[in-house]
Design an enzyme around this catalytic site. Structure first.
Site, PDB file in Angstrom:
ATOM      1  N   ALA A 100      10.700   3.815   7.654  1.00 10.37           N
ATOM      2  CA  ALA A 100      10.794   2.775   8.684  1.00 10.37           C
ATOM      3  C   ALA A 100      10.392   1.409   8.153  1.00 10.37           C
ATOM      4  O   ALA A 100      10.701   0.389   8.773  1.00 10.37           O
ATOM      5  CB  ALA A 100       9.925   3.136   9.888  1.00 10.37           C
ATOM      6  N   GLY A 101       9.685   1.360   7.027  1.00 11.36           N
ATOM      7  CA  GLY A 101       9.263   0.070   6.504  1.00 11.36           C
ATOM      8  C   GLY A 101       8.222   0.201   5.415  1.00 11.36           C
ATOM      9  O   GLY A 101       8.049   1.264   4.823  1.00 11.36           O
ATOM     10  N   THR A 102       7.525  -0.885   5.173  1.00 10.39           N
ATOM     11  CA  THR A 102       6.552  -0.984   4.093  1.00 10.39           C
ATOM     12  C   THR A 102       5.203  -1.395   4.654  1.00 10.39           C
ATOM     13  O   THR A 102       5.118  -2.258   5.525  1.00 10.39           O
ATOM     14  CB  THR A 102       7.011  -2.021   3.045  1.00 10.39           C
ATOM     15  OG1 THR A 102       8.338  -1.698   2.621  1.00 10.39           O
ATOM     16  CG2 THR A 102       6.080  -2.037   1.852  1.00 10.39           C
ATOM     17  N   VAL A 103       4.133  -0.749   4.159  1.00 14.33           N
ATOM     18  CA  VAL A 103       2.780  -1.084   4.591  1.00 14.33           C
ATOM     19  C   VAL A 103       2.126  -1.968   3.527  1.00 14.33           C
ATOM     20  O   VAL A 103       2.109  -1.614   2.341  1.00 14.33           O
ATOM     21  CB  VAL A 103       1.935   0.188   4.816  1.00 14.33           C
ATOM     22  CG1 VAL A 103       0.525  -0.186   5.269  1.00 14.33           C
ATOM     23  CG2 VAL A 103       2.600   1.080   5.857  1.00 14.33           C
ATOM     24  N   LEU A 119       0.820  -1.214   0.000  1.00 14.49           N
ATOM     25  CA  LEU A 119       0.000   0.000   0.000  1.00 14.49           C
ATOM     26  C   LEU A 119       0.852   1.262   0.000  1.00 14.49           C
ATOM     27  O   LEU A 119       0.452   2.292  -0.532  1.00 14.49           O
ATOM     28  CB  LEU A 119      -0.927   0.017   1.226  1.00 14.49           C
ATOM     29  CG  LEU A 119      -1.986  -1.089   1.301  1.00 14.49           C
ATOM     30  CD1 LEU A 119      -2.763  -0.963   2.612  1.00 14.49           C
ATOM     31  CD2 LEU A 119      -2.931  -1.007   0.105  1.00 14.49           C
ATOM     32  N   GLY A 120       2.001   1.218   0.628  1.00 17.40           N
ATOM     33  CA  GLY A 120       2.854   2.395   0.699  1.00 17.40           C
ATOM     34  C   GLY A 120       4.186   2.067   1.320  1.00 17.40           C
ATOM     35  O   GLY A 120       4.382   0.996   1.909  1.00 17.40           O
ATOM     36  N   ASP A 168       5.872  11.889  16.362  1.00 17.18           N
ATOM     37  CA  ASP A 168       6.072  12.127  14.935  1.00 17.18           C
ATOM     38  C   ASP A 168       4.738  12.468  14.265  1.00 17.18           C
ATOM     39  O   ASP A 168       4.376  11.897  13.241  1.00 17.18           O
ATOM     40  CB  ASP A 168       6.709  10.910  14.269  1.00 17.18           C
ATOM     41  CG  ASP A 168       7.358  11.258  12.929  1.00 17.18           C
ATOM     42  OD1 ASP A 168       7.724  12.435  12.731  1.00 17.18           O
ATOM     43  OD2 ASP A 168       7.487  10.360  12.077  1.00 17.18           O
ATOM     44  N   LYS A 218       2.349  -3.310   8.812  1.00 10.36           N
ATOM     45  CA  LYS A 218       3.550  -2.490   8.641  1.00 10.36           C
ATOM     46  C   LYS A 218       4.759  -3.363   8.932  1.00 10.36           C
ATOM     47  O   LYS A 218       5.044  -3.727  10.075  1.00 10.36           O
ATOM     48  CB  LYS A 218       3.546  -1.274   9.563  1.00 10.36           C
ATOM     49  CG  LYS A 218       4.760  -0.384   9.368  1.00 10.36           C
ATOM     50  CD  LYS A 218       4.456   1.069   9.628  1.00 10.36           C
ATOM     51  CE  LYS A 218       5.565   1.960   9.097  1.00 10.36           C
ATOM     52  NZ  LYS A 218       5.243   3.383   9.171  1.00 10.36           N
TER      53      LYS A 218
END
Length: 416
Positions: free
Chosen positions: A20-23, A15-16, A130, A36
């Site tokens: 910090a990582g990938t969803v 999705l995105g 954040d 995530k």
């Protein structure tokens, strides 16, 4: 391509992406979820994994309508993942990229939603650290609010704290996104609940203006502005909303409102903002880089506008990634003399829509025309005043037998 995440979840499509990582869009025992998956280097850090497991109870217990819920934490081999509620919609950054700014009633409604979510998190002892448009999701299936706003939810709780471990960052480092960092964090103080209020007020300013109050230019310049400069008013903003905004952007954490107070005050302001159009202001100029050539004075038109500050791309290939807005940027804490150096006392003033940019050719031509106009007007005034004095002197001496005084320019030199 599907991949297993632990024994209970399957990730189907991306999705995105973030720093910090990938969803991923995934599937679990109870239906669709968002997964995530953190970067491999983070998952390989055993101290970080242990810290994450310690935060598990607090993250799972955070249950609020304005917070994207964390359902599970998966630690499996090289995989470290947060399993979260799936929100059918987009993020606030995507909407800003499309519309640039929002009507005041819609902006206030979105920020009030997030303030309510932060109030629940702070009551549970959790600081987000954040808050920014990339971490605000808009539920497109929810009921529309003021100004056509969609319900807003805050996501990525715990990620900043997870990344900010003693092994990964020393005391001389700061973690966060420069545009939204509170002054006390930049000065090396611990991140308390007030840092979320400052960041959320910055988001509100950005929703109204289309740019952040201290952003633009080198990250070091942004950090300095947060500490040393004051935010200037936005043309056309209602005074009640402006006073609330600057209170939450106060340099002293104790001067800011609590999240619950901010949410309540914003809800009170919503009716008076109904129907107001988006503010009509242009983004101020950033500081000119030392090696950037100045525009020529004889340029007939303005030089091309500089590209607007970018955003982190959530969809691969949709937009370039801008390090100024990157999640969890690690930066050195500036020394006091660095923070003090070059500050001008006030933030860059926004321009009224259509006015020339400071330093542009159009601005210089306008100034030159004004100087010429003033000079001509001055000569005409001097000539008129001089002629009037001469006429008055002539009429006053008309019955006198004395000759008028000689013109100094035509008089003979005095004899010795």
């Amino acid at each position: 391509m599907a991949r297993k995440i632990g024994s209970r979840y399957t990730a189907h499509q991306i999705l995105g992406r973030g720093s910090a990582g990938t969803v991923w869009l995934g599937e679990g025992p109870e239906g669709p979820v968002a997964i995530k998956l953190l970067r491999e280097d983070l998952a390989a850090d055993q101290e970080l994994v242990g810290r994450f497991v310690q935060e598990r109870t607090a993250l799972l217990s955070l249950d609020h309508a304005r917070v994207v819920g964390v359902r599970d934490l998966v630690v499996d081999g090289n995989d470290l993942a947060l399993v979260m509620d799936l929100v059918r919609g987009t993020d606030l950054r995507t909407r800003l990229d499309r519309e640039r700014r929002m009507p005041p009633d819609a902006a206030v409604a979105v920020v009030a939603d997030i303030a309510e979510g932060l109030a629940a998190a702070h009551a549970a002892g959790i600081v987000h650290r954040d808050v920014k448009p990339e971490n605000v999701l808009l539920d497109m299936q929810g009921e529309l609010g003021p100004g056509g706003s969609h319900p807003a939810l805050l996501t990525d709780f715990g990620i900043a704290k997870l990344i900010d471990t003693p092994r990964r960052t020393r005391a001389t480092k700061i973690i966060g996104t420069p545009d939204y960092l509170a002054p006390e964090v930049i000065e090396g103080l611990p991140a308390r609940a007030a840092v979320d209020i400052y960041a959320l007020a910055t988001v509100l300013y950005e929703l109204l203006a289309g740019f952040t109050p201290f952003g633009g230019g080198h990250p070091g310049a942004i950090l300095r502005r947060h500490v040393t400069e004051t935010v200037v008013p936005l043309p056309g903003i209602p005074d009640e909303l402006w006073q609330l905004l600057i209170q939450c952007l106060a340099k002293a954490p104790a001067s800011r409102l609590r999240a619950s107070e901010l949410a309540a005050r914003l809800r009170e302001l919503e009716p008076m903002l109904t129907g107001l159009p988006p503010l009509d202001v242009d983004e101020p100029e950033t500081e000119q880089a030392p090696d950037e050539p100045e525009a020529r004075a004889d340029t007939p038109e303005d030089p091309p506008e500089r590209p607007r500050r970018g955003a982190v791309s959530l969809i691969p290939g949709s937009a370039p990634k801008d390090s100024n807005r990157d999640t969890h940027t690690s930066m050195r804490v500036p020394a006091p003399d660095e923070l003090a150096g070059g500050a001008r006392g006030t933030a860059r003033a926004p321009r009224a829509h259509g006015s020339p940019r400071p330093g542009s050719a159009r601005n210089r031509h306008s100034a030159r025309r004004r100087r010429i106009t003033f000079s001509v007007a001055g000569l005409v005034l001097v000539a008129a005043v001089g002629g009037g004095v001469w006429a008055a002197a002539s009429s006053g001496d008309s019955g006198s037998n004395e000759a008028p005084p000689a013109d100094s320019n035509n008089s003979a030199p005095a004899q010795p």
